[in-house]
Design a protein around this motif. Sequence first.
Motif: not given
Length: 318
Positions: A93-98, A120, A123-127
Amino acid sequence: MRFNKLNLNLLVALDALLTEQNISRAAEKVYLSQAAMSNALARLREYFDDELLVQVGRKMELTARAEGLKDPVRDILVRIDATVAAQPAFLPRQSDRIFRLLVSDYTTMTLMPHLLRLAYHQAPGVRFELRPQVAYPERALERGEVDLLIIPKDYCPAEHPAEVVFEETFCCVLWDQSPLARGELTAERYMGAGHIVVQPGDEHSALEQWFMHKLGIVRRIETTTFSFVAPAHLLIGTDRIATMHKRLAAQAVRSLPITIRPVPVPIPLMEQSMQWHKHRSADLGLRWLRALIKEAAAAMDAAGPGASLSASQSTPQK
């Protein structure tokens, strides 16, 4: 930092130079100025006592010494990334990893919608970067350019761990107005027809075609395409046959004037697998992703062949 008189910072520059074979692009890749990259190349040439890159016409080519360095240098950097630079924890939930996945259009149309929905919510910030499969996809994995391959088990290189995610069967697809769509599709009728087959790359045939070759079955191929989705569209208005993945065929039959028949010749199941670099088995982010992919495959199987995401599945949970 130096090791055997080599400044280890130069390894990153060397890897970029060997990959890009262009000083400007290599500089951009590692966020250096062109002058700094030229200086790095000069120091590397001095250390290795080799030109490494030589100008041939309008482009630069690797020397034999540079070719021999290319894979070992990349392997060293992958090891460093997997052991030293890896994050000690992964909090979805805190990750923005690609995450970079090498997938076919078959996987994109079947498994990926379920994976992206689940990711989604968790982990909504994961791409995600879904990259097209090319010849020798294992090279992208070995060079650390992608996190996962999703490919048939038969094509997974033995050097890296892999896990079967789901199984797939094959079926025949025909235009519903074709004479072949009337009556039983026998092996004789199948072999006598023209076929549309998938040739996804220059070096590897599709698994279905590989199976046919292994079984000694020779078909009259009249059209080839790089796309697994395309054959159902390309056979309309013809008497040709496409041997397709059942899940893709089930999706296509909902909107196209086609019909589905069993394959009248023996063809094994396809085991679709995910594969990751052997140095990254302990990567907590990849562990999360691999578990999520298995969950997505279970959701896909529960939905059934050709089913779209239900309203309850596709609506974000507040």
